[in-house]
Design a protein around this motif. Structure first.
Motif, PDB file in Angstrom:
ATOM      1  N   ARG A 181       0.834  -1.212   0.000  1.00 20.75           N
ATOM      2  CA  ARG A 181       0.000   0.000   0.000  1.00 20.75           C
ATOM      3  C   ARG A 181       0.867   1.260   0.000  1.00 20.75           C
ATOM      4  O   ARG A 181       0.603   2.213  -0.739  1.00 20.75           O
TER       5      ARG A 181
ATOM      6  N   TRP B 249       1.219   4.140  -2.873  1.00 17.39           N
ATOM      7  CA  TRP B 249       1.010   5.551  -2.559  1.00 17.39           C
ATOM      8  C   TRP B 249       2.215   6.380  -3.010  1.00 17.39           C
ATOM      9  O   TRP B 249       2.063   7.437  -3.624  1.00 17.39           O
TER      10      TRP B 249
ATOM     11  N   ASP C 199      -1.920   4.591  -5.678  1.00 18.54           N
ATOM     12  CA  ASP C 199      -2.702   4.014  -4.599  1.00 18.54           C
ATOM     13  C   ASP C 199      -4.184   3.871  -4.934  1.00 18.54           C
ATOM     14  O   ASP C 199      -4.888   3.091  -4.309  1.00 18.54           O
TER      15      ASP C 199
ATOM     16  N   ASP D 170       2.246   7.091  -6.530  1.00 23.23           N
ATOM     17  CA  ASP D 170       1.015   7.764  -6.948  1.00 23.23           C
ATOM     18  C   ASP D 170       0.089   6.812  -7.700  1.00 23.23           C
ATOM     19  O   ASP D 170      -0.556   7.185  -8.672  1.00 23.23           O
TER      20      ASP D 170
END
Length: 107
Positions: free
Chosen positions: A89, A93, A98, A96
């Motif tokens: 996860r 994120w 996520d 970019d």
């Protein structure tokens, strides 16, 4: 699925792929072969890939390893709640990407 006759060769190939497998990875591979890279998670449907780490065409062996690892992670931790899942996860994120997390359960 709907189509209007006459069915194109690519349309026939897409329908055959969907008929032959329920494996989302296999369907995506066939789509990638037919359409090209583009933005796999976003809205762009063609063009250069937006990966920041790997080049899908030059590093296909790496992509195969990543696919195998992703399948293993989702099998062992479908909610991405364990240590590796949380790390995945965070990586998504950081890259970019996520928004892909909400698509995981789709297959």
């Amino acid at each position: 699925m709907l189509y209007q006759a006459p069915l194109t060769d690519s349309g026939e190939r897409r329908l055959k792929t969907i008929r032959d497998t329920e494996d989302g990875f296999r369907i995506a591979e066939e789509d990638l072969t037919m359409r090209g890279a583009g933005d796999l998670i976003g809205t762009a449907q063609s063009g250069l890939p937006k990966f920041r780490v790997a080049d899908m065409e030059r590093q296909s062996a790496l992509m195969a390893v990543a696919q195998t690892d992703a399948r293993a992670l989702l099998t062992s931790d479908p909610g991405l709640d364990g240590p590796r899942g949380r790390a995945a996860r965070l990586l998504l994120w950081l890259l970019d990407q996520d928004r892909a997390i909400r698509l995981i359960s789709v297959g």
